[in-house]
Write a protein that holds these residues in place. Sequence first.
Motif, PDB file in Angstrom:
ATOM      1  N   GLY A  58       0.821  -1.206   0.000  1.00  0.00           N
ATOM      2  CA  GLY A  58       0.000   0.000   0.000  1.00  0.00           C
ATOM      3  C   GLY A  58       0.851   1.250   0.000  1.00  0.00           C
ATOM      4  N   ASP A  59       0.254   2.333  -0.422  1.00  0.00           N
ATOM      5  CA  ASP A  59       0.917   3.631  -0.508  1.00  0.00           C
ATOM      6  C   ASP A  59       0.443   4.503   0.651  1.00  0.00           C
ATOM      7  OD1 ASP A  59       1.398   6.495  -1.452  1.00  0.00           O
ATOM      8  OD2 ASP A  59       2.268   5.372  -3.121  1.00  0.00           O
ATOM      9  N   ILE A  60       1.362   5.259   1.269  1.00  0.00           N
ATOM     10  CA  ILE A  60       0.945   6.086   2.402  1.00  0.00           C
ATOM     11  C   ILE A  60       0.069   7.263   1.975  1.00  0.00           C
ATOM     12  CG2 ILE A  60       2.822   5.483   3.960  1.00  0.00           C
ATOM     13  CD1 ILE A  60       4.172   8.124   3.164  1.00  0.00           C
ATOM     14  N   ARG A  61      -0.001   7.523   0.673  1.00  0.00           N
ATOM     15  CA  ARG A  61      -0.906   8.574   0.210  1.00  0.00           C
ATOM     16  C   ARG A  61      -2.334   8.083   0.063  1.00  0.00           C
ATOM     17  NH1 ARG A  61       3.222  10.182  -4.532  1.00  0.00           N
ATOM     18  NH2 ARG A  61       3.343   7.898  -4.436  1.00  0.00           N
ATOM     19  N   ASP A  62      -2.553   6.789   0.321  1.00  0.00           N
ATOM     20  CA  ASP A  62      -3.892   6.198   0.272  1.00  0.00           C
ATOM     21  C   ASP A  62      -4.436   6.137   1.697  1.00  0.00           C
ATOM     22  OD1 ASP A  62      -6.171   4.641   0.040  1.00  0.00           O
ATOM     23  OD2 ASP A  62      -5.284   3.293  -1.455  1.00  0.00           O
ATOM     24  N   GLN A  63      -5.091   7.222   2.111  1.00  0.00           N
ATOM     25  CA  GLN A  63      -5.559   7.311   3.492  1.00  0.00           C
ATOM     26  C   GLN A  63      -6.577   6.230   3.837  1.00  0.00           C
ATOM     27  OE1 GLN A  63      -6.713  11.268   4.824  1.00  0.00           O
ATOM     28  NE2 GLN A  63      -8.135  10.399   6.315  1.00  0.00           N
ATOM     29  N   ASN A  64      -7.443   5.906   2.892  1.00  0.00           N
ATOM     30  CA  ASN A  64      -8.464   4.881   3.153  1.00  0.00           C
ATOM     31  C   ASN A  64      -7.827   3.526   3.434  1.00  0.00           C
ATOM     32  OD1 ASN A  64     -10.601   6.676   2.830  1.00  0.00           O
ATOM     33  ND2 ASN A  64     -10.773   6.271   0.631  1.00  0.00           N
ATOM     34  N   GLN A  65      -6.800   3.169   2.645  1.00  0.00           N
ATOM     35  CA  GLN A  65      -6.140   1.890   2.876  1.00  0.00           C
ATOM     36  C   GLN A  65      -5.367   1.899   4.188  1.00  0.00           C
ATOM     37  OE1 GLN A  65      -3.355   0.560  -0.133  1.00  0.00           O
ATOM     38  NE2 GLN A  65      -3.430  -1.562   0.584  1.00  0.00           N
ATOM     39  N   LEU A  66      -4.767   3.031   4.510  1.00  0.00           N
ATOM     40  CA  LEU A  66      -4.081   3.150   5.792  1.00  0.00           C
ATOM     41  C   LEU A  66      -5.041   2.917   6.958  1.00  0.00           C
ATOM     42  CD1 LEU A  66      -1.742   6.247   5.332  1.00  0.00           C
ATOM     43  CD2 LEU A  66      -1.004   3.951   5.998  1.00  0.00           C
ATOM     44  N   GLU A  67      -6.180   3.582   6.908  1.00  0.00           N
ATOM     45  CA  GLU A  67      -7.152   3.435   7.993  1.00  0.00           C
ATOM     46  C   GLU A  67      -7.650   2.000   8.093  1.00  0.00           C
ATOM     47  OE1 GLU A  67     -10.290   6.297   8.087  1.00  0.00           O
ATOM     48  OE2 GLU A  67      -8.951   7.991   7.679  1.00  0.00           O
ATOM     49  N   ALA A  68      -7.914   1.387   6.943  1.00  0.00           N
ATOM     50  CA  ALA A  68      -8.389   0.008   6.945  1.00  0.00           C
ATOM     51  C   ALA A  68      -7.334  -0.927   7.519  1.00  0.00           C
ATOM     52  CB  ALA A  68      -8.756  -0.420   5.527  1.00  0.00           C
ATOM     53  N   SER A  69      -6.074  -0.687   7.182  1.00  0.00           N
ATOM     54  CA  SER A  69      -4.992  -1.537   7.675  1.00  0.00           C
ATOM     55  C   SER A  69      -4.825  -1.407   9.182  1.00  0.00           C
ATOM     56  CB  SER A  69      -3.683  -1.172   6.970  1.00  0.00           C
ATOM     57  OG  SER A  69      -3.787  -1.346   5.567  1.00  0.00           O
ATOM     58  N   ILE A  70      -4.894  -0.175   9.671  1.00  0.00           N
ATOM     59  CA  ILE A  70      -4.762   0.058  11.112  1.00  0.00           C
ATOM     60  C   ILE A  70      -5.888  -0.650  11.863  1.00  0.00           C
ATOM     61  CG2 ILE A  70      -4.881   1.824  12.920  1.00  0.00           C
ATOM     62  CD1 ILE A  70      -3.521   3.739  10.864  1.00  0.00           C
ATOM     63  N   ARG A  71      -7.094  -0.555  11.331  1.00  0.00           N
ATOM     64  CA  ARG A  71      -8.250  -1.180  11.989  1.00  0.00           C
ATOM     65  C   ARG A  71      -8.193  -2.700  11.878  1.00  0.00           C
ATOM     66  NH1 ARG A  71     -11.289   3.541   9.815  1.00  0.00           N
ATOM     67  NH2 ARG A  71     -11.900   4.808  11.630  1.00  0.00           N
ATOM     68  N   ASP A  72      -7.853  -3.203  10.694  1.00  0.00           N
ATOM     69  CA  ASP A  72      -7.830  -4.663  10.479  1.00  0.00           C
ATOM     70  C   ASP A  72      -6.858  -5.357  11.428  1.00  0.00           C
ATOM     71  OD1 ASP A  72      -9.691  -4.408   8.486  1.00  0.00           O
ATOM     72  OD2 ASP A  72      -8.273  -4.621   6.824  1.00  0.00           O
ATOM     73  N   TYR A  73      -5.725  -4.709  11.676  1.00  0.00           N
ATOM     74  CA  TYR A  73      -4.702  -5.310  12.529  1.00  0.00           C
ATOM     75  C   TYR A  73      -4.729  -4.760  13.950  1.00  0.00           C
ATOM     76  CZ  TYR A  73      -2.597  -7.624   8.496  1.00  0.00           C
ATOM     77  OH  TYR A  73      -2.387  -8.425   7.395  1.00  0.00           O
ATOM     78  N   ASN A  74      -5.685  -3.884  14.220  1.00  0.00           N
ATOM     79  CA  ASN A  74      -5.829  -3.305  15.559  1.00  0.00           C
ATOM     80  C   ASN A  74      -4.495  -2.746  16.060  1.00  0.00           C
ATOM     81  OD1 ASN A  74      -7.203  -2.587  17.928  1.00  0.00           O
ATOM     82  ND2 ASN A  74      -6.740  -4.542  18.926  1.00  0.00           N
ATOM     83  N   CYS A  75      -3.865  -1.925  15.224  1.00  0.00           N
ATOM     84  CA  CYS A  75      -2.538  -1.398  15.534  1.00  0.00           C
ATOM     85  C   CYS A  75      -2.596  -0.360  16.646  1.00  0.00           C
ATOM     86  CB  CYS A  75      -1.913  -0.784  14.280  1.00  0.00           C
ATOM     87  SG  CYS A  75      -1.570  -2.008  12.986  1.00  0.00           S
ATOM     88  N   GLU A  76      -1.699  -0.504  17.602  1.00  0.00           N
ATOM     89  CA  GLU A  76      -1.646   0.409  18.731  1.00  0.00           C
ATOM     90  C   GLU A  76      -0.626   1.522  18.527  1.00  0.00           C
ATOM     91  OE1 GLU A  76      -1.375  -1.714  22.504  1.00  0.00           O
ATOM     92  OE2 GLU A  76      -1.963  -3.523  21.446  1.00  0.00           O
ATOM     93  N   ALA A  77       0.304   1.319  17.602  1.00  0.00           N
ATOM     94  CA  ALA A  77       1.357   2.311  17.361  1.00  0.00           C
ATOM     95  C   ALA A  77       1.821   2.197  15.920  1.00  0.00           C
ATOM     96  CB  ALA A  77       2.520   2.103  18.315  1.00  0.00           C
ATOM     97  N   ILE A  78       2.467   3.249  15.440  1.00  0.00           N
ATOM     98  CA  ILE A  78       2.990   3.274  14.077  1.00  0.00           C
ATOM     99  C   ILE A  78       4.424   3.769  14.108  1.00  0.00           C
ATOM    100  CG2 ILE A  78       2.808   4.391  11.812  1.00  0.00           C
ATOM    101  CD1 ILE A  78      -0.241   4.449  12.264  1.00  0.00           C
ATOM    102  N   ILE A  79       5.287   3.091  13.357  1.00  0.00           N
ATOM    103  CA  ILE A  79       6.634   3.591  13.121  1.00  0.00           C
ATOM    104  C   ILE A  79       6.695   3.978  11.651  1.00  0.00           C
ATOM    105  CG2 ILE A  79       9.101   3.135  13.234  1.00  0.00           C
ATOM    106  CD1 ILE A  79       8.595   1.078  15.363  1.00  0.00           C
ATOM    107  N   HIS A  80       6.966   5.247  11.409  1.00  0.00           N
ATOM    108  CA  HIS A  80       6.833   5.828  10.071  1.00  0.00           C
ATOM    109  C   HIS A  80       8.192   5.956   9.389  1.00  0.00           C
ATOM    110  CE1 HIS A  80       5.555   8.147   6.748  1.00  0.00           C
ATOM    111  NE2 HIS A  80       5.617   9.356   7.288  1.00  0.00           N
ATOM    112  N   PHE A  81       8.519   4.949   8.549  1.00  0.00           N
ATOM    113  CA  PHE A  81       9.753   4.956   7.767  1.00  0.00           C
ATOM    114  C   PHE A  81       9.534   5.433   6.335  1.00  0.00           C
ATOM    115  CE2 PHE A  81      10.372   1.377  10.783  1.00  0.00           C
ATOM    116  CZ  PHE A  81      11.545   1.781  11.394  1.00  0.00           C
TER     117      PHE A  81
END
Length: 335
Positions: A58-81
């Motif tokens: 996925g591309d970080i410019r795709d906000q919808n996919q980012l949100e879906a990924s965070i929710r799908d994996y129940n992410c508690e934190a992000i490391i932004h490389f």
Amino acid sequence: MKNILLTGGAGYIGSHTFIELFQCGFRPIIYDNFSNSKIEVINRLSQICNSEIEYIKGDIRDQNQLEASIRDYNCEAIIHFAGLKAVGESVSNPDLYYSNNLTGTVCLLNAINNTGVTKLVFSSSATVYGKPIYLPIDEKHPLSATNPYGRTKLFIEEMLRDYANAFPKLKIAILRYFNPAGAHESGLIGEDPLGIPNNLMPYVSQVAAGLRTHVNVWGNDYETHDGTGVRDFIHVTDLAKGHIKALNKLDDLTSIAVNLGTGKGYSVMDIIKTFQEAAGTEIPYQFKDRRNGDVASCYANPSFANKIIGWKAERNLFEMCKDHWNWQKNNPNGY
């Protein structure tokens, strides 16, 4: 177990950080568009960790996919490389850098806000200090930038400070890297530059492997111990461990910015001579005139990172060269 999303997690630093997170009991999930990394990294990480690797293309410019990924994996934190990082390319294609690095980070911050993530570690750079006014560089050094790549890092830092002020629940660690070098001790993952390497260590290693004829040493009349430029090189594994320290410390702190460096300055000739020792081969070099914009010396004062997050670099220059050579000789054509 904490689920951590790694944007750009298949890259050089991201992949090494994945291993450290995994070994510390976290569940890291890679989010990468593989524009500047290879899918083979996933297979190599699987070998090292002896586990199936979870990743999202996925591309970080795709906000919808980012949100879906965070929710799908129940992410508690992000490391932004995720971000483009070649200085020369940023000068010739600034639009690409502002689109990918800045717009991408805005999308990520919006996704964070919409999903309730409260911890973010950002991969910044010592380029935000610009031309050193004094040495060693501490976190109080004035911030500036001399190229579009550096400006994107500087602008993102400003954005993060604004978000931290606007959303007090969001805790942010900004990590200012000096010069990453070396590779994982397994030799399975390492730095795999596209085309001509922009960084010194991979260029030296390609010369040692016979892929290039010699190293150009840009200037031998600087006011340094041997006349060649001095920089702070840090083993990528030490760098990766810094992310774990920062992430854990966000339980106690709000927002911080720290240098990740050794505090030692190594010259270009130090690198060449040490790499020769590690690789057991001669590395030809030629002295050239100084390049415009290069400074004589740049190295960190890392004491704040030790005090605030309990981190310090442990590996020396020989270990950086040895591990980098182990990667190069086992992967002469990269991944």
